[in-house]
Design a protein around this motif. Structure first.
Motif, PDB file in Angstrom:
ATOM      1  N   ILE A  28       0.872  -1.180   0.000  1.00 46.81           N
ATOM      2  CA  ILE A  28       0.000   0.000   0.000  1.00 46.81           C
ATOM      3  C   ILE A  28       0.908   1.228   0.000  1.00 46.81           C
ATOM      4  O   ILE A  28       1.824   1.341   0.816  1.00 46.81           O
ATOM      5  CB  ILE A  28      -0.916   0.029   1.226  1.00 46.81           C
ATOM      6  N   ILE A  29       0.636   2.128  -0.923  1.00 48.89           N
ATOM      7  CA  ILE A  29       1.414   3.358  -1.086  1.00 48.89           C
ATOM      8  C   ILE A  29       0.513   4.547  -0.771  1.00 48.89           C
ATOM      9  O   ILE A  29      -0.629   4.606  -1.234  1.00 48.89           O
ATOM     10  CB  ILE A  29       1.884   3.513  -2.550  1.00 48.89           C
ATOM     11  N   HIS A  30       1.029   5.500  -0.004  1.00 55.37           N
ATOM     12  CA  HIS A  30       0.325   6.759   0.258  1.00 55.37           C
ATOM     13  C   HIS A  30       1.285   7.906  -0.031  1.00 55.37           C
ATOM     14  O   HIS A  30       2.460   7.843   0.334  1.00 55.37           O
ATOM     15  CB  HIS A  30      -0.125   6.860   1.717  1.00 55.37           C
ATOM     16  N   VAL A  31       0.771   8.959  -0.665  1.00 55.63           N
ATOM     17  CA  VAL A  31       1.558  10.166  -0.926  1.00 55.63           C
ATOM     18  C   VAL A  31       0.736  11.352  -0.429  1.00 55.63           C
ATOM     19  O   VAL A  31      -0.465  11.459  -0.746  1.00 55.63           O
ATOM     20  CB  VAL A  31       1.883  10.322  -2.428  1.00 55.63           C
ATOM     21  N   PHE A  32       1.383  12.244   0.338  1.00 51.89           N
ATOM     22  CA  PHE A  32       0.711  13.380   0.957  1.00 51.89           C
ATOM     23  C   PHE A  32       1.392  14.688   0.559  1.00 51.89           C
ATOM     24  O   PHE A  32       2.602  14.738   0.395  1.00 51.89           O
ATOM     25  CB  PHE A  32       0.783  13.269   2.486  1.00 51.89           C
ATOM     26  N   ASN A  33       0.595  15.749   0.447  1.00 50.86           N
ATOM     27  CA  ASN A  33       1.184  17.067   0.204  1.00 50.86           C
ATOM     28  C   ASN A  33       1.669  17.653   1.522  1.00 50.86           C
ATOM     29  O   ASN A  33       1.556  17.023   2.578  1.00 50.86           O
ATOM     30  CB  ASN A  33       0.203  17.996  -0.531  1.00 50.86           C
ATOM     31  N   ARG A  34       2.191  18.854   1.499  1.00 51.69           N
ATOM     32  CA  ARG A  34       2.796  19.454   2.697  1.00 51.69           C
ATOM     33  C   ARG A  34       1.797  19.766   3.801  1.00 51.69           C
ATOM     34  O   ARG A  34       2.174  19.995   4.937  1.00 51.69           O
ATOM     35  CB  ARG A  34       3.575  20.709   2.321  1.00 51.69           C
ATOM     36  N   TRP A  35       0.506  19.762   3.487  1.00 52.04           N
ATOM     37  CA  TRP A  35      -0.532  20.013   4.473  1.00 52.04           C
ATOM     38  C   TRP A  35      -1.125  18.717   5.026  1.00 52.04           C
ATOM     39  O   TRP A  35      -2.069  18.734   5.785  1.00 52.04           O
ATOM     40  CB  TRP A  35      -1.628  20.887   3.886  1.00 52.04           C
ATOM     41  N   GLY A  36      -0.589  17.584   4.603  1.00 55.45           N
ATOM     42  CA  GLY A  36      -1.055  16.300   5.106  1.00 55.45           C
ATOM     43  C   GLY A  36      -2.234  15.708   4.362  1.00 55.45           C
ATOM     44  O   GLY A  36      -2.766  14.684   4.764  1.00 55.45           O
ATOM     45  N   THR A  37      -2.615  16.325   3.255  1.00 55.32           N
ATOM     46  CA  THR A  37      -3.709  15.796   2.445  1.00 55.32           C
ATOM     47  C   THR A  37      -3.184  14.714   1.524  1.00 55.32           C
ATOM     48  O   THR A  37      -2.192  14.915   0.824  1.00 55.32           O
ATOM     49  CB  THR A  37      -4.346  16.919   1.595  1.00 55.32           C
ATOM     50  N   GLU A  38      -3.844  13.579   1.518  1.00 54.38           N
ATOM     51  CA  GLU A  38      -3.430  12.500   0.634  1.00 54.38           C
ATOM     52  C   GLU A  38      -3.731  12.881  -0.810  1.00 54.38           C
ATOM     53  O   GLU A  38      -4.855  13.222  -1.144  1.00 54.38           O
ATOM     54  CB  GLU A  38      -4.168  11.215   0.987  1.00 54.38           C
TER      55      GLU A  38
END
Length: 88
Positions: A28-38
């Motif tokens: 399982i891969i998750h990528v988030f922006n600098r505000w923590g939004t996936e």
């Protein structure tokens, strides 16, 4: 794990490559922006992410860094975590 991608269509570094990830079908891969939004997630990742928002044809900003988390076995434990830089 590649630390950067340049999804500009030139055929070089257009996709995020994680070596041997295809051997882990429960990953399982998750990528988030600098505000923590996936912004992206995948189960059984196939080295095919090109910097678009999940379930959307819209590209992410042209130059930015994103936090990734990789759960190799899909058991809820984060095995790898780091940053990926996307630039066009």
């Amino acid at each position: 794990i590649a630390e950067a991608i340049t999804p500009n269509g030139d055929g070089i570094n257009d996709y995020w490559i994680i070596n041997n990830i295809e051997n882990y079908t429960n990953s399982i891969i998750h990528v988030f922006n600098r505000w923590g939004t996936e912004v992206y997630s995948a189960r059984n990742y196939q080295n095919n992410w090109d910097g678009h928002y999940k379930d959307n044809a819209q590209s992410l900003p042209d130059s930015s860094s994103y936090l990734y988390q990789i759960d190799i076995e899909g058991d809820g434990n984060i095995d790898y975590e780091g940053w990926i830089y996307i630039t066009k």
